[in-house]
Scaffold this motif. Structure first.
Motif, short mmCIF file in Angstrom:
data_model
loop_
_atom_site.label_atom_id
_atom_site.label_comp_id
_atom_site.label_asym_id
_atom_site.label_seq_id
_atom_site.Cartn_x
_atom_site.Cartn_y
_atom_site.Cartn_z
N TRP A 314 0.71 -1.32 0.02
CA TRP A 314 -0.03 0.09 0.25
C TRP A 314 1.04 1.18 -0.16
CZ3 TRP A 314 -4.81 0.44 -1.41
CH2 TRP A 314 -5.59 -0.65 -1.32
N HIS A 365 -4.33 2.41 5.71
CA HIS A 365 -4.48 1.28 4.96
C HIS A 365 -4.21 0.12 6.21
CE1 HIS A 365 -4.93 2.90 1.16
NE2 HIS A 365 -3.83 3.56 1.12
N LEU A 478 -6.09 1.37 -6.82
CA LEU A 478 -6.09 1.51 -5.38
C LEU A 478 -7.31 1.10 -4.67
CD1 LEU A 478 -4.64 5.19 -5.06
CD2 LEU A 478 -3.53 2.94 -4.60
N GLU A 480 -9.71 -1.64 -2.64
CA GLU A 480 -9.39 -2.64 -1.41
C GLU A 480 -10.17 -4.09 -1.78
OE1 GLU A 480 -9.26 0.71 2.00
OE2 GLU A 480 -10.90 -0.55 1.81
N LYS A 488 -4.76 -5.33 -1.43
CA LYS A 488 -5.04 -4.51 -2.74
C LYS A 488 -5.95 -5.34 -3.46
CE LYS A 488 -2.67 -1.45 -4.95
NZ LYS A 488 -3.17 -2.08 -6.03
#
Length: 507
Positions: A314, A365, A478, A480, A488
């Motif tokens: 991340w 993150h 980006l 999740e 990711k």
């Protein structure tokens, strides 16, 4: 006769008065106490459908409506959710002992050898023994110093593999490279050997097993919240866990078998597994079984590789998305270290911007977005609300990190926020509840120290050693993917170019 009638009337009246008084007292005593606010949910299944595929996001949204402490009916269970630093502190510090156990769940049963590991075991003698041995011989400060050379050597292998990819004009798949390096680091400490001789299909399969474990263990399984229908496995989660457990058990059993067969090679130089077997009994009469030891290895190999690697991935992705941050990090490192040698762990204390990047990644993150669940041993009160015995607890670490009341411009990746003012003193080791990526209290992640060391050292080395860019025509993603660890959605793949003297990659 008249006397009998009067007496009968008085007895009836007394009986009625007694019953009314008893009912009144019972009603007053059993009057429902005030639970924290929360969504009503659906009949039977409660709020489960409201969580969707990204529970941490849904719960953060709900917290804006219901407040810092919420209560959700989840099937036949209750779940409290803490969504602010003060609420997290109330549960994890003030009431730490009352929330020191984990609730029963399919992950603990089917993946973690029926909660015989360190992560899911009840707080007690066995857990304390597992934790003590892990801290003394692998995860504690002195133990980490003792295997610093292992980290240096394994990172050297990774840098050379990345250099080879650069010469071939190929992108580096970051999570694959990180898993390869970290699994070998942990293997050297636990087993006195590298787990994978070269990066390839075997190490990639291991990475896939780690990611699958973290994903499955983080899913909200209906059977955990409605135990009477758990046998039906409506989502197919438990069946998948059982299959995955067989693969993990086969791998770990093989490691232990091969380790015992080479015991003669380690005379006078015991590794972590040797120490565990030699100290499996404590003074209280607690003894670690073979299952406990296998479960501990599962913890160390899975959480030890995945949580740190996801943070590093991340951080690199955010720097690729914000090239000015990467440039500033390069400038700081060139000034402190230069370009004639690799970064060393002793350099990190002189690199405040690198440390700020790590903290900012922990904030935005966090590797475990909802922390690991806990359960109330006894009923208690938080913020004036009644929390019943057996209530599950989730702390929305991800939500705290993105709360605009706590952080200015929380969606922006801004390491500078940790360079001055009050934020400069914030530490991610569990005492500052604005930033608790590893949890807090007595059940804080046992690998907190190791995680911070690995993230700072490996990320710093990757940034210092290479220039980074996205492959031509590839757009940075980006998004999740929810799990016990926050992955990711699309693994980071990037082109690297060496920026140090060639001799720096040879060691």
């Amino acid at each position: 006769m008249a006397f009998d009638i009067v007496l009968a009337r008085e007895l009836v009246a007394a009986s009625i008065l007694f019953l009314v008084t008893r009912l009144f007292i019972r009603r007053v005593i059993s009057k429902p106490r005030k639970l924290p606010p929360g969504p009503k949910g659906w009949p039977i299944i409660g709020a489960l459908p409201l969580l969707g595929g990204m529970p941490h996001v849904a719960l953060a949204r709900m917290a804006k409506q219901y407040g810092p402490v919420m209560y959700l009916k989840m099937g036949t269970c209750g779940m409290a959710v803490a969504s602010t630093p003060d609420a997290a502190r109330a549960f994890l510090k003030t009431l730490d002992l009352n929330f020191s156990n984990r609730p029963p769940n399919a992950g603990a049963t089917h993946l973690a050898y029926n909660a015989q590991d360190m992560v899911f075991a009840d707080y007690g003698p066995r857990w304390k023994l597992l934790r003590k041995l892990s801290n003394l011989h692998m995860l504690g400060g002195k133990a980490l110093d003792d295997w610093a050379q292992v980290r240096t050597i394994e990172l050297g292998h990774m840098l050379r593999a990345m250099n080879d990819a650069c010469r071939r004009g190929e992108p580096v798949v970051v999570p694959e490279m990180l898993t390869y390096a970290m699994a070998n680091m942990i293997g050297q400490v636990i087993l006195s050997r590298r787990v994978f001789a070269t990066k390839g299909s075997e190490s990639n399969e291991f990475k896939d097993m780690v990611v699958e474990l973290m994903t499955k263990a983080g899913l909200f399984n209906i059977g955990d919240f409605i135990p009477s229908i758990a046998w039906m496995d409506l989502q197919g989660i438990e069946g998948g866990m059982k299959k995955l457990h067989k693969r993990w058990d086969g791998l770990i059993s093989k490691m232990i078998f091969e380790h015992k067969a080479t015991a003669h090679e380690r005379k006078g130089k015991p590794d972590f597994l040797d120490v565990i077997y030699a100290n499996r009994d404590n003074s209280d009469g607690e003894r670690l079984t073979e299952t406990n030891i296998k479960a501990l290895l599962l913890n160390l190999f899975s959480a030890g590789t995945d949580t740190s690697s996801s943070i590093i991935e991340w951080a690199l992705a955010e720097m690729l998305n914000n090239p000015s941050i990467l440039r500033r990090a390069h400038e700081e490192m060139d000034q402190v270290i230069g370009r004639n040698r690799r970064l060393e762990e002793s350099d990190i204390a002189k690199l405040p911007y690198l440390q700020a990047i790590c903290k900012e990644t922990f904030r935005k993150h966090p590797s475990t977005p909802l922390n690991l669940p806990r359960v109330a041993i006894e009923a208690c009160e938080v913020n004036g609300y009644y929390i019943p015995k057996g209530t599950r607890l989730s702390v929305n670490i991800w939500g705290i990190g993105r709360d605009p009341v706590v952080w200015e411009n929380p969606l922006s990746f801004t390491p500078e926020r940790f360079l001055s003012g009050r934020n400069a003193k914030i530490d991610p080791r569990g005492n500052d509840f604005e930033l608790i990526p590893f949890g807090a209290g007595r059940r804080i992640c046992a690998g907190t120290r190791m995680g911070i060391v690995l993230v700072e050292y490996i990320l710093g080395t990757l940034v210092h050693s290479f220039d980074w860019r996205m492959p031509d025509g590839v757009e940075l993603n980006l998004d999740e993917a929810f799990g016990l660890a926050l992955q990711k959605a699309v693994p980071l793949s990037a082109m690297v170019t060496p920026r140090l003297a060639p001799t720096a990659y040879a060691a």
